[in-house]
Design a protein around this motif. Structure first.
Motif, PDB file in Angstrom:
ATOM      1  N   GLU A   1       0.825  -1.222   0.000  1.00  0.00           N
ATOM      2  CA  GLU A   1       0.000   0.000   0.000  1.00  0.00           C
ATOM      3  C   GLU A   1       0.856   1.267   0.000  1.00  0.00           C
ATOM      4  O   GLU A   1       0.479   2.292   0.575  1.00  0.00           O
ATOM      5  CB  GLU A   1      -0.978  -0.008   1.182  1.00  0.00           C
ATOM      6  N   ILE A   2       2.007   1.203  -0.654  1.00  0.00           N
ATOM      7  CA  ILE A   2       2.826   2.393  -0.885  1.00  0.00           C
ATOM      8  C   ILE A   2       2.594   2.820  -2.328  1.00  0.00           C
ATOM      9  O   ILE A   2       3.078   2.179  -3.261  1.00  0.00           O
ATOM     10  CB  ILE A   2       4.319   2.106  -0.645  1.00  0.00           C
ATOM     11  N   GLU A   3       1.820   3.843  -2.509  1.00  0.00           N
ATOM     12  CA  GLU A   3       1.469   4.321  -3.839  1.00  0.00           C
ATOM     13  C   GLU A   3       2.202   5.627  -4.133  1.00  0.00           C
ATOM     14  O   GLU A   3       2.481   6.423  -3.234  1.00  0.00           O
ATOM     15  CB  GLU A   3      -0.039   4.518  -3.959  1.00  0.00           C
ATOM     16  N   ILE A   4       2.504   5.827  -5.398  1.00  0.00           N
ATOM     17  CA  ILE A   4       3.169   7.058  -5.823  1.00  0.00           C
ATOM     18  C   ILE A   4       2.099   8.065  -6.218  1.00  0.00           C
ATOM     19  O   ILE A   4       1.435   7.919  -7.241  1.00  0.00           O
ATOM     20  CB  ILE A   4       4.121   6.786  -7.002  1.00  0.00           C
ATOM     21  N   ASP A   5       1.926   9.092  -5.385  1.00  0.00           N
ATOM     22  CA  ASP A   5       0.922  10.118  -5.651  1.00  0.00           C
ATOM     23  C   ASP A   5       1.613  11.464  -5.825  1.00  0.00           C
ATOM     24  O   ASP A   5       2.807  11.531  -6.132  1.00  0.00           O
ATOM     25  CB  ASP A   5      -0.108  10.154  -4.514  1.00  0.00           C
ATOM     26  N   GLN A   6       0.875  12.536  -5.621  1.00  0.00           N
ATOM     27  CA  GLN A   6       1.415  13.872  -5.864  1.00  0.00           C
ATOM     28  C   GLN A   6       2.491  14.268  -4.850  1.00  0.00           C
ATOM     29  O   GLN A   6       3.149  15.302  -5.010  1.00  0.00           O
ATOM     30  CB  GLN A   6       0.273  14.895  -5.866  1.00  0.00           C
ATOM     31  N   GLN A   7       2.685  13.461  -3.823  1.00  0.00           N
ATOM     32  CA  GLN A   7       3.792  13.707  -2.905  1.00  0.00           C
ATOM     33  C   GLN A   7       5.128  13.540  -3.614  1.00  0.00           C
ATOM     34  O   GLN A   7       6.137  14.135  -3.210  1.00  0.00           O
ATOM     35  CB  GLN A   7       3.718  12.733  -1.721  1.00  0.00           C
ATOM     36  N   TRP A   8       5.110  12.736  -4.667  1.00  0.00           N
ATOM     37  CA  TRP A   8       6.311  12.448  -5.437  1.00  0.00           C
ATOM     38  C   TRP A   8       6.056  12.804  -6.907  1.00  0.00           C
ATOM     39  O   TRP A   8       5.923  11.921  -7.753  1.00  0.00           O
ATOM     40  CB  TRP A   8       6.689  10.969  -5.290  1.00  0.00           C
ATOM     41  N   PRO A   9       5.987  14.088  -7.250  1.00  0.00           N
ATOM     42  CA  PRO A   9       5.594  14.490  -8.606  1.00  0.00           C
ATOM     43  C   PRO A   9       6.525  13.994  -9.709  1.00  0.00           C
ATOM     44  O   PRO A   9       6.068  13.636 -10.802  1.00  0.00           O
ATOM     45  CB  PRO A   9       5.582  16.021  -8.544  1.00  0.00           C
ATOM     46  N   SER A  10       7.821  13.957  -9.443  1.00  0.00           N
ATOM     47  CA  SER A  10       8.762  13.526 -10.479  1.00  0.00           C
ATOM     48  C   SER A  10       8.677  12.025 -10.710  1.00  0.00           C
ATOM     49  O   SER A  10       8.751  11.551 -11.856  1.00  0.00           O
ATOM     50  CB  SER A  10      10.188  13.934 -10.102  1.00  0.00           C
ATOM     51  N   ILE A  11       8.523  11.264  -9.629  1.00  0.00           N
ATOM     52  CA  ILE A  11       8.331   9.818  -9.782  1.00  0.00           C
ATOM     53  C   ILE A  11       7.005   9.556 -10.492  1.00  0.00           C
ATOM     54  O   ILE A  11       6.918   8.677 -11.373  1.00  0.00           O
ATOM     55  CB  ILE A  11       8.346   9.094  -8.423  1.00  0.00           C
ATOM     56  N   HIS A  12       5.988  10.321 -10.149  1.00  0.00           N
ATOM     57  CA  HIS A  12       4.674  10.176 -10.782  1.00  0.00           C
ATOM     58  C   HIS A  12       4.775  10.447 -12.280  1.00  0.00           C
ATOM     59  O   HIS A  12       4.218   9.702 -13.096  1.00  0.00           O
ATOM     60  CB  HIS A  12       3.688  11.143 -10.129  1.00  0.00           C
ATOM     61  N   ARG A  13       5.509  11.492 -12.669  1.00  0.00           N
ATOM     62  CA  ARG A  13       5.730  11.818 -14.079  1.00  0.00           C
ATOM     63  C   ARG A  13       6.427  10.676 -14.782  1.00  0.00           C
ATOM     64  O   ARG A  13       6.034  10.244 -15.865  1.00  0.00           O
ATOM     65  CB  ARG A  13       6.552  13.112 -14.166  1.00  0.00           C
TER      66      ARG A  13
END
Length: 204
Positions: free
Chosen positions: A177-189
Motif C-alpha cells: 500500500e505504498i502508492e506514488i501520488d502527488q507527494q512524489w511528482p517527479s516519480i509520478h511523471r
C-alpha cells in the motif's frame, strides 16, 4: 535457449520486460515457486540459487540471477543498449541499479515476505524485521524523487535496466500500500511515461 520462470514474480518480470525492450522472445517453461517446484532436486541441479528466473543456454550451461541474465542478453543483442554505451553511462547505470537493488528491492521484498508471510511454509517469518525493512525502504523514495526531478530517467537521459528495476521495485511497494501520488511528482511523471512504453503497457 530456454527461460525457466514464474511470470508474476518480480525478478522474472524484470527479465521479461528487458527482453520485450530488446524485441526478443525465447522459449519458456513455467516453474511454480509457490508450489515449491524450484526446491526440487532436478531444478536445483540447473539453478545455483534454486530460484527463478534461470536461463538454460544451448551449450547446456545455466545462468540464474535476473541481472546476470539481462547482462547476457545485452551481450548477444546489444541494441538498444540498456546497460549504457559510454564508460560514464555504464558506471552511472550500474550505480543506480545497485542503489535500487540494495536500498529498494531487497528491503521491500523482505517486508513483503515477513509481513505477508507468503513463504511461511519454508522460512521463518519475523514480523519485526518486516516492519523495519519497510521503514528503511521508504528512505529511498526521496532519493529517486530528487534524481527524477533532474533527469528524465533513473540513470540520466537514457532509458536503462535501472528504470526496469525501479518499476519492479515500485510495483512491489504497491503490495504494501505504498502508492506514488502527488507527494512524489517527479516519480509520478516518470511512472506515467514508463507505463506508455509498449513493453510496460502490455502489462495493463
Amino acid at each position: 535457449m530456454k527461460l525457466y520462470e514464474t511470470p508474476s514474480t518480480p525478478n522474472c518480470l524484470r527479465v521479461s520486460l528487458f527482453l520485450a525492450e530488446k524485441g526478443m522472445d525465447i522459449p519458456r517453461e513455467i516453474i511454480d515457486v509457490r508450489a515449491g517446484d524450484n526446491l526440487k532436486e532436478d531444478f536445483c541441479k540447473k539453478s545455483v540459487n534454486g530460484l527463478v528466473p534461470t536461463l538454460e543456454l544451448d551449450n547446456g550451461d545455466y545462468l540464474c540471477e535476473s541481472i546476470a541474465i539481462c547482462r547476457y542478453f545485452e551481450e548477444i543483442h546489444p541494441h538498444p543498449a540498456l546497460f549504457g554505451q559510454s564508460h560514464l553511462e555504464r558506471a552511472q547505470i550500474e550505480m543506480w541499479q545497485r542503489i535500487i537493488e540494495l536500498q529498494g528491492i531487497v528491503l521491500i521484498a523482505q517486508a513483503i515476505r515477513n509481513l505477508k508471510q507468503v513463504y511461511k511454509d519454508r522460512e521463518n517469518c519475523i514480523e519485526d524485521w518486516g516492519y523495519e525493512a519497510l521503514l528503511r525502504f521508504r528512505k529511498i523514495l526521496p532519493k529517486i524523487e530528487a534524481q527524477l526531478a533532474a533527469h528524465q530517467y533513473i540513470a540520466g537521459s537514457s532509458f536503462s535496466v535501472a528504470d526496469i528495476s525501479t518499476f519492479i521495485m515500485l510495483k512491489m511497494a504497491s503490495k504494501m500500500e505504498i502508492e506514488i501520488d502527488q507527494q512524489w511528482p517527479s516519480i509520478h511523471r516518470w511512472q506515467k511515461e514508463i507505463s506508455q512504453r509498449p513493453a510496460f503497457a502490455a502489462l495493463s
